[in-house]
Motif scaffolding. Structure first.
Motif, PDB file in Angstrom:
ATOM      1  N   ILE A  10       0.842  -1.208   0.000  1.00 19.63           N
ATOM      2  CA  ILE A  10       0.000   0.000   0.000  1.00 19.63           C
ATOM      3  C   ILE A  10       0.871   1.250   0.000  1.00 19.63           C
ATOM      4  O   ILE A  10       0.578   2.226  -0.702  1.00 19.63           O
ATOM      5  N   LEU A  11       1.967   1.251   0.759  1.00 17.96           N
ATOM      6  CA  LEU A  11       2.879   2.394   0.747  1.00 17.96           C
ATOM      7  C   LEU A  11       3.470   2.588  -0.643  1.00 17.96           C
ATOM      8  O   LEU A  11       3.499   3.713  -1.160  1.00 17.96           O
ATOM      9  N   ALA A  12       3.921   1.521  -1.275  1.00 15.28           N
ATOM     10  CA  ALA A  12       4.495   1.635  -2.623  1.00 15.28           C
ATOM     11  C   ALA A  12       3.464   2.172  -3.614  1.00 15.28           C
ATOM     12  O   ALA A  12       3.767   3.050  -4.435  1.00 15.28           O
ATOM     13  N   ARG A  13       2.245   1.680  -3.543  1.00 21.32           N
ATOM     14  CA  ARG A  13       1.198   2.160  -4.447  1.00 21.32           C
ATOM     15  C   ARG A  13       0.873   3.629  -4.172  1.00 21.32           C
ATOM     16  O   ARG A  13       0.636   4.404  -5.098  1.00 21.32           O
ATOM     17  N   THR A  14       0.888   4.025  -2.900  1.00 20.78           N
ATOM     18  CA  THR A  14       0.645   5.425  -2.559  1.00 20.78           C
ATOM     19  C   THR A  14       1.759   6.300  -3.127  1.00 20.78           C
ATOM     20  O   THR A  14       1.497   7.378  -3.675  1.00 20.78           O
ATOM     21  N   LEU A  15       2.990   5.842  -3.017  1.00 18.82           N
ATOM     22  CA  LEU A  15       4.112   6.604  -3.579  1.00 18.82           C
ATOM     23  C   LEU A  15       3.954   6.758  -5.085  1.00 18.82           C
ATOM     24  O   LEU A  15       4.214   7.832  -5.637  1.00 18.82           O
ATOM     25  N   TRP A  16       3.512   5.698  -5.742  1.00 19.15           N
ATOM     26  CA  TRP A  16       3.291   5.794  -7.182  1.00 19.15           C
ATOM     27  C   TRP A  16       2.194   6.820  -7.473  1.00 19.15           C
ATOM     28  O   TRP A  16       2.352   7.670  -8.344  1.00 19.15           O
ATOM     29  N   GLY A  17       1.112   6.768  -6.728  1.00 19.20           N
ATOM     30  CA  GLY A  17      -0.006   7.676  -6.963  1.00 19.20           C
ATOM     31  C   GLY A  17       0.293   9.121  -6.613  1.00 19.20           C
ATOM     32  O   GLY A  17      -0.199  10.042  -7.255  1.00 19.20           O
ATOM     33  N   GLU A  84       8.117   1.170 -12.626  1.00 20.77           N
ATOM     34  CA  GLU A  84       7.700   2.274 -11.756  1.00 20.77           C
ATOM     35  C   GLU A  84       7.309   1.751 -10.373  1.00 20.77           C
ATOM     36  O   GLU A  84       7.702   2.316  -9.350  1.00 20.77           O
ATOM     37  N   LEU A  85       6.535   0.672 -10.349  1.00 22.41           N
ATOM     38  CA  LEU A  85       6.127   0.105  -9.067  1.00 22.41           C
ATOM     39  C   LEU A  85       7.325  -0.491  -8.332  1.00 22.41           C
ATOM     40  O   LEU A  85       7.433  -0.365  -7.117  1.00 22.41           O
ATOM     41  N   ALA A  86       8.251  -1.095  -9.075  1.00 21.75           N
ATOM     42  CA  ALA A  86       9.449  -1.668  -8.448  1.00 21.75           C
ATOM     43  C   ALA A  86      10.268  -0.585  -7.757  1.00 21.75           C
ATOM     44  O   ALA A  86      10.769  -0.791  -6.641  1.00 21.75           O
ATOM     45  N   GLN A  87      10.406   0.584  -8.385  1.00 19.53           N
ATOM     46  CA  GLN A  87      11.138   1.679  -7.740  1.00 19.53           C
ATOM     47  C   GLN A  87      10.420   2.129  -6.478  1.00 19.53           C
ATOM     48  O   GLN A  87      11.043   2.339  -5.439  1.00 19.53           O
ATOM     49  N   CYS A  88       9.099   2.235  -6.542  1.00 22.50           N
ATOM     50  CA  CYS A  88       8.326   2.647  -5.364  1.00 22.50           C
ATOM     51  C   CYS A  88       8.416   1.610  -4.257  1.00 22.50           C
ATOM     52  O   CYS A  88       8.482   1.964  -3.073  1.00 22.50           O
ATOM     53  N   ARG A  89       8.464   0.344  -4.617  1.00 24.36           N
ATOM     54  CA  ARG A  89       8.623  -0.713  -3.600  1.00 24.36           C
ATOM     55  C   ARG A  89       9.997  -0.602  -2.935  1.00 24.36           C
ATOM     56  O   ARG A  89      10.118  -0.779  -1.718  1.00 24.36           O
ATOM     57  N   GLY A  90      11.015  -0.312  -3.726  1.00 18.77           N
ATOM     58  CA  GLY A  90      12.359  -0.130  -3.165  1.00 18.77           C
ATOM     59  C   GLY A  90      12.399   1.030  -2.186  1.00 18.77           C
ATOM     60  O   GLY A  90      12.999   0.930  -1.108  1.00 18.77           O
ATOM     61  N   VAL A  91      11.767   2.140  -2.542  1.00 19.91           N
ATOM     62  CA  VAL A  91      11.705   3.298  -1.651  1.00 19.91           C
ATOM     63  C   VAL A  91      10.941   2.942  -0.385  1.00 19.91           C
ATOM     64  O   VAL A  91      11.379   3.264   0.728  1.00 19.91           O
ATOM     65  N   ALA A  92       9.807   2.271  -0.537  1.00 23.37           N
ATOM     66  CA  ALA A  92       9.012   1.864   0.629  1.00 23.37           C
ATOM     67  C   ALA A  92       9.850   1.019   1.577  1.00 23.37           C
ATOM     68  O   ALA A  92       9.836   1.240   2.796  1.00 23.37           O
ATOM     69  N   ASP A  93      10.606   0.075   1.042  1.00 21.08           N
ATOM     70  CA  ASP A  93      11.452  -0.776   1.878  1.00 21.08           C
ATOM     71  C   ASP A  93      12.535   0.029   2.585  1.00 21.08           C
ATOM     72  O   ASP A  93      12.784  -0.161   3.770  1.00 21.08           O
ATOM     73  N   GLN A  94      13.179   0.931   1.859  1.00 18.83           N
ATOM     74  CA  GLN A  94      14.260   1.727   2.460  1.00 18.83           C
ATOM     75  C   GLN A  94      13.750   2.599   3.608  1.00 18.83           C
ATOM     76  O   GLN A  94      14.398   2.719   4.648  1.00 18.83           O
ATOM     77  N   VAL A  95      12.590   3.217   3.409  1.00 19.68           N
ATOM     78  CA  VAL A  95      12.054   4.125   4.433  1.00 19.68           C
ATOM     79  C   VAL A  95      11.507   3.343   5.618  1.00 19.68           C
ATOM     80  O   VAL A  95      11.795   3.681   6.773  1.00 19.68           O
ATOM     81  N   THR A  96      10.739   2.295   5.373  1.00 19.31           N
ATOM     82  CA  THR A  96      10.183   1.543   6.506  1.00 19.31           C
ATOM     83  C   THR A  96      11.282   0.856   7.309  1.00 19.31           C
ATOM     84  O   THR A  96      11.146   0.705   8.526  1.00 19.31           O
ATOM     85  N   ASP A  97      12.368   0.470   6.647  1.00 21.30           N
ATOM     86  CA  ASP A  97      13.480  -0.181   7.345  1.00 21.30           C
ATOM     87  C   ASP A  97      14.452   0.830   7.953  1.00 21.30           C
ATOM     88  O   ASP A  97      15.417   0.436   8.606  1.00 21.30           O
ATOM     89  N   GLY A  98      14.252   2.121   7.697  1.00 20.16           N
ATOM     90  CA  GLY A  98      15.114   3.157   8.252  1.00 20.16           C
ATOM     91  C   GLY A  98      16.494   3.228   7.618  1.00 20.16           C
ATOM     92  O   GLY A  98      17.444   3.688   8.243  1.00 20.16           O
ATOM     93  N   ARG A  99      16.606   2.793   6.371  1.00 21.28           N
ATOM     94  CA  ARG A  99      17.908   2.796   5.693  1.00 21.28           C
ATOM     95  C   ARG A  99      18.254   4.128   5.048  1.00 21.28           C
ATOM     96  O   ARG A  99      19.377   4.311   4.595  1.00 21.28           O
ATOM     97  N   VAL A 100      17.301   5.053   5.006  1.00 27.62           N
ATOM     98  CA  VAL A 100      17.567   6.397   4.474  1.00 27.62           C
ATOM     99  C   VAL A 100      17.062   7.412   5.495  1.00 27.62           C
ATOM    100  O   VAL A 100      16.030   7.199   6.129  1.00 27.62           O
ATOM    101  N   PRO A 101      17.796   8.522   5.678  1.00 27.08           N
ATOM    102  CA  PRO A 101      17.367   9.525   6.652  1.00 27.08           C
ATOM    103  C   PRO A 101      16.157  10.313   6.158  1.00 27.08           C
ATOM    104  O   PRO A 101      15.870  10.357   4.961  1.00 27.08           O
ATOM    105  N   ASP A 102      15.491  10.947   7.106  1.00 29.02           N
ATOM    106  CA  ASP A 102      14.307  11.759   6.809  1.00 29.02           C
ATOM    107  C   ASP A 102      14.737  13.126   6.266  1.00 29.02           C
ATOM    108  O   ASP A 102      15.217  13.963   7.026  1.00 29.02           O
ATOM    109  N   PRO A 103      14.532  13.387   4.982  1.00 22.88           N
ATOM    110  CA  PRO A 103      14.917  14.688   4.424  1.00 22.88           C
ATOM    111  C   PRO A 103      13.904  15.791   4.731  1.00 22.88           C
ATOM    112  O   PRO A 103      14.160  16.960   4.462  1.00 22.88           O
ATOM    113  N   THR A 104      12.756  15.413   5.320  1.00 22.20           N
ATOM    114  CA  THR A 104      11.673  16.379   5.530  1.00 22.20           C
ATOM    115  C   THR A 104      11.729  17.073   6.877  1.00 22.20           C
ATOM    116  O   THR A 104      10.903  17.950   7.146  1.00 22.20           O
ATOM    117  N   GLY A 105      12.639  16.677   7.750  1.00 22.36           N
ATOM    118  CA  GLY A 105      12.700  17.288   9.073  1.00 22.36           C
ATOM    119  C   GLY A 105      11.486  16.996   9.924  1.00 22.36           C
ATOM    120  O   GLY A 105      11.069  17.823  10.718  1.00 22.36           O
TER     121      GLY A 105
END
Length: 141
Positions: A10-17, A84-105
């Motif tokens: 659902i997170l990956a699909r939301t990112l795509w949308g 496109e969905l594969a990229q969004c799934r990769g982002v979803a995994d990185q963020v939920t796993d905490g592998r990338v910092p929060d750029p939004t503050g």
């Protein structure tokens, strides 16, 4: 918090949308805004619980509104392009796993610059980031 496969999907699909045209950095920022909502225990009753609950809460992310042109893709009635969905799934995994910092503050809200006018809540919130076609905020009343 346990992140289920449904949450990741659902997170990956939301990112795509919401951010498919933003590139990797923009998708990461949108994913963090969603994660910040998930992690904000004070407002679970409003935003929903877990990633799928937050993403699909009524009136939170327009891509899930049944009258939105993205909805047919997000619901599975139409296929999202695989890459496109594969990229969004990769982002979803990185963020939920905490592998990338929060750029939004710590932002919990954003809006698309392409909107005819800024949402009313933006006037009383603190802008934390402007990236691509989105502006991010925290401290939204």
């Amino acid at each position: 918090m346990t992140v289920t496969e449904k949450d990741r999907d659902i997170l990956a699909r939301t990112l795509w949308g919401e951010a498919r045209g933003e590139g990797l950095a923009g998708q990461i920022a949108v994913a963090w805004a969603i994660r910040n909502r998930v992690d904000d225990g004070k407002l679970k009753s409003w935003w929903g619980e877990g990633y799928s609950g937050v993403c699909q809460a009524p009136y939170q992310f327009s891509c899930w509104n049944k009258n939105d042109p993205n909805y047919a893709y997000l619901s599975g009635a139409m296929a999202i392009p695989f890459r496109e969905l594969a990229q969004c799934r990769g982002v979803a995994d990185q963020v939920t796993d905490g592998r990338v910092p929060d750029p939004t503050g710590g932002a919990t809200h954003y809006y698309a610059i392409a909107m005819p006018k800024a949402p009313a809540w933006a006037a009383k919130a603190r802008q934390t980031l402007k990236l691509g076609g989105h502006v991010f905020f925290k401290g939204v009343p």
